[in-house]
Scaffold this motif. Sequence first.
Motif: not given
Length: 217
Positions: A130-146, A163-172
């Motif tokens: 995942a790239d936090t600048r383009r976080l939406v781009d990894c949604f299809p992969a997340v959906d696929y594996f789920e 910009r730096a984000y914490r792991a729990h922020e990305v998870s949410r």
Amino acid sequence: MAAESHDSAVGDAADGPAVGGSADAAGESAALALKILVAGGFGVGKTTLVGAVSEIRPLRTEEQLSQAGSAVDDTGGVDQKTTTTVAMDFGRITIRTGLSLYLFGTPGQDRFWFLWDELAQGALGAVVLADTRRLVDCFPAVDYFEHRRIPFLVAVNCFPGARAYRAHEVSRALDLDGGTPVVLCDARDRDSGKEVLIRLVEYAGRMHTARLLDSVG
């Protein structure tokens, strides 16, 4: 972190899918090769990660970005990218004696997603970069594996200047199921990439063991 410290957890993964294994003449533990997918959006660093950790010269199927492709490939945030994976990347890394990972990097653009089902067959688990600048781009992969119940973790590739984000922020932000690991990494760094893979094998091993126990319980 040394790979040896993870031996017990890594061993649990033997209950999951494997690419192959062979026993030596002395009857010692069979060598195990596990199949891991590396997925994510366009330009997130999949080819970089596979190349950084692979102990063999990685197989790459990159082609130059074309003018025709510019109409469908969103290069925003990755303006310097000049090539794209059109089939897969392949590499191999030995985690410890008797345990190797075969890495298959998936193409990022949706027009190549028909390849994912073939690549996913027999996979122990997956890394979703995942790239936090383009976080939406990894949604299809997340959906696929789920949806296919393939264990995965999200590895945030920490690009310089992002910009730096914490792991729990990305998870949410990704609305991940509880327990799905999120780790921070540098896809260019071998040790960082290896730690991501060790975390995935540990997690996938626990998931496959739990499912096996559920099936017999």
